[in-house]
Structures are given as C-alpha cells and as structure tokens.
Write an enzyme that holds these catalytic residues in place. Sequence first.
Site, short mmCIF file in Angstrom:
data_model
loop_
_atom_site.label_atom_id
_atom_site.label_comp_id
_atom_site.label_asym_id
_atom_site.label_seq_id
_atom_site.Cartn_x
_atom_site.Cartn_y
_atom_site.Cartn_z
N SER A 282 0.78 -1.04 0.01
CA SER A 282 -0.14 -0.12 0.01
C SER A 282 0.76 1.09 -0.06
O SER A 282 0.56 2.28 -0.73
CB SER A 282 -0.89 0.13 1.42
N TRP A 285 2.29 1.59 -3.30
CA TRP A 285 1.46 2.12 -4.12
C TRP A 285 1.26 3.61 -4.38
O TRP A 285 1.02 4.21 -5.24
CB TRP A 285 0.01 1.53 -3.89
N HIS A 286 1.40 4.27 -3.06
CA HIS A 286 1.38 5.59 -2.91
C HIS A 286 2.31 6.39 -3.78
O HIS A 286 2.11 7.53 -4.30
CB HIS A 286 1.21 6.13 -1.76
N GLY A 287 3.68 5.60 -3.70
CA GLY A 287 4.65 6.55 -4.33
C GLY A 287 5.95 5.69 -4.53
O GLY A 287 6.14 4.84 -3.65
N PHE A 453 -0.66 10.05 -7.78
CA PHE A 453 -0.58 8.66 -7.36
C PHE A 453 -1.35 7.85 -8.69
O PHE A 453 -1.10 6.65 -8.84
CB PHE A 453 -1.27 8.10 -6.21
#
Length: 453
Positions: A282, A285-287, A453
């Site tokens: 997670s 996924w954000h960066g 994102f």
Amino acid sequence: MSWKPAYTIILVASTIVDYFCSKAMGRFDEEQKDKRKPFLYISLFSNLGVLLLFKYYNFFNESAQDIAQSLNMTYAMPAFELLLPMGISFYTFQTMSYSIDVYNGIIKPEKHLGYFALFVSFFPQLVAGPIERAGNLIGQLHEHHSFDYNRVVTGLRRMGWGFFKKLMIADNLALMVNQVYNNPGEFEGISFVIATIFFAFQIYCDFSGYSDIAIGAAQVMGFNLMENFRRPYFSKSIPEFWSRWHISLSTWFRDYLYIPLGGNRVVKWRWYYNLFIVFMVSGLWHGANWTFLVWGALHGIYQVFGIITKNQRNAFVDKIGLTQYPVLYKWVQVLTVFFLVCFAWIFFRANNIGDAFYIIRSSVTGIGNVGELLAGTNLNHLLFMDQGLKIFSVSVVSVLIMETVHLIERNGSASRVILQRPVWVRWSFYYVAIIAVLLFGQYGNQEFIYFQF
C-alpha cells in the site's frame, strides 16, 4: 506526474487488452478455470508492466545503483525520462480488479467494448478514485437515466461540500504545511507539531474533497459510486481507521491481496506477515519513494503490535478503571489513534527520509519554545508559518466546522438535518457557505495531492 494526449494511448491499450482477455476468459466455464489463467496473466502483466515502467522503474534502478556503489560494484542501467501519467495507479487497479473478478466468476465479461471503455474511463473518478468495482458501475452504465431533480440537487450539494473541504481547508492548510515541510531547517518544535496536525487534515480534506466532488458529479448524472471516507479521524483503533480511510483502495487490497495471501486463516506468524506485506505494498502504491514505504511499514507494525498486545492493553485499561468512563475511554482511544496516524504522516509528507527524522527529533527537542511563543516572539514565523493570522484562523475555524458536521453525522446524514430546516434557513446557509468559499478559499495554487498517485 502529468496528463498528456499521448498518454491516452496507455489508457486505450489497457482497455483493449483487458476487454479481449476478459472476453477470452468468458469462453470457459468454472470447470475449465485453468484455461482462463493465461488470459488473466496477460491482463495482469500488461497493467503491472506499464505501472512498473512509468512509476517504479527509476526508483528501483536508483536503489540498485546505491546498493551497487556501496558494494563497489559496477551498475550502468540508464534511467528513463518519463513523466508519470495522471491517475495511472487508479485505472490500472480498476481494470485489474475487473479481470480478476471475471477470472473468479464473480462477474460476467462485458460484451460491448464501448460500455467497458466507459467503465475504465468514467471521468468523475478516473484520475483519483474511488477505485470502482465493475460489479457496481457497469450495470449502471446499461441503465436508462432520466432527470431527477432531487438526485441532481443532492449531487450538487455533495460537490459543494467537496469544494469547501478542498478550497477552504486543504488549500489554506497547504500554505502553512508546505512552508514548514519544504524548509524544515528554518523552523522549530511547535511548528512541526502544528504543521503535522495540519497536514493530517489537509490530506484528508484534499482527498475526501475530491471523492465528494467525484461522487456528487456522478450522482448528478444518475450514477452511484462507492463511499471512500467515513469520518476516519474518529476511529478508535488502527484497523477501524483503515475501514474508514480510502475505502476503495483498502477493500481492493483486502480482496485482491490480503485474502489471496491467506488473510487471518493461517498460523499467526503468517497472518502478521500478510498484514505487513499488504501495508508495505500500500505504501509503495502511493509513491516510488522510501518515505511511502516507511509510512506503509509503520501502519503494518501498528496492526501487528495491536494484535499481539490486545490482551495486555485490555487488562491495563481495566486495572486503571478507564472502562468505567466509556466516553473518556473512547476519546483516549480516538486521540491515541490520531497521534499514531499523524506520526506516520510525517514520513508520508516529508521530502525524504532525512527530513522526516529531523522533523521527529526537532518536534520533541523544540517543545520548550512554547514559552517564547506565548511571549510573542517569532509568533508569525513559528506558529503561523509566515502565512499570517488570517490563513491560520480561516484554516482552524474551517476544520472546526467540518468536525462539527462529522459529529452531527454520527446520527445520520448532515444533508438530512439541513433539509429539515425552513427554506430561508437552508438558503441562508448555502449563501453564507458559497460567499465564505469565494472570499477565503485558495484558487489555482494547489493541485489535488492524489493526482500524483
């Protein structure tokens, strides 16, 4: 991060690949599920490949270079000069969930390419979610939608609430948060504490504001999108926080990663491993940055630590008698969760890991400057972060208004409360809200955080 016409090719290619893969999977029934696998793999590898190339290649490449240099090894893979297409993480996850659902037989493949393309590119939520499920949205695309006055008004009201959160709260707070986090060496303890709390509300209002606008815009056109936030800062535990924050992504990871890994139906160490992996992914996924990985790891540690210490914590609370005061106990829980979430936000917002640790150290060592602040010295610099009393006051009052609305929503929708008032009260409220946003909102300075994102 950018949106260029050429990047439409990625969206079109992803749509075509997933459409034909799902059609191919649809030719086989449950007993022939193994024959669906090659088409599922084509869909997943295509989407993940694009995501890896545009979003993560340079991050992994630079990390490999750092490791090679530390080991005195030669590593010469070139970097790519690619701008990140806007919303790529959202629409690739949306199409991957569609392919997986078709593979598992949860939904039937969409026969019409036009309807499927509309599902992938549904503009209200294309670039920043909610990450909608095909089972909810595609069926609505096939329905006939006629004009409904009440639905349109409800949607416009939802959009207005989203603009209030974005323009009045998030963008005003951003002025102070950016000033501190982009220049950490110029500030001291109390500034970091205030800026971190402000960032907690900035990112909430920025992202939930976008979700409100997207959900409201869809509602105006006759479509219902899933909720993405439910008053997350009133959570009494970290698991509850994740059931209220970015719900469409949380449930995506639950259904397509956590449960396939075994969820909690495995031995304990594997359960902890599953939780930790999900939050690490997670974060990634954000960066493509170590700050996001640490942020995800912290939430994984919170989850695992919470499970391991649950009995001891309950015994301690009983021993000190806190359970005899349920309201006080609840607020202790809420404030504890808010503190933990804010601590993790430091890594999410900091420009790099070094800045994050500097801010954490300085937040503690600089607390002694409160007396100096109260005496008026450097008040504008340290307390208002050089933005002045007006921006500070507008931000604080706006947050208090929003949290008051959230308290009202404990017993139902705030919209219903407004609708129960006389016409003159309702319209007075609308006019005051619009004028306040026009006078005190920020315009043109801040894009939505989750666009990157």
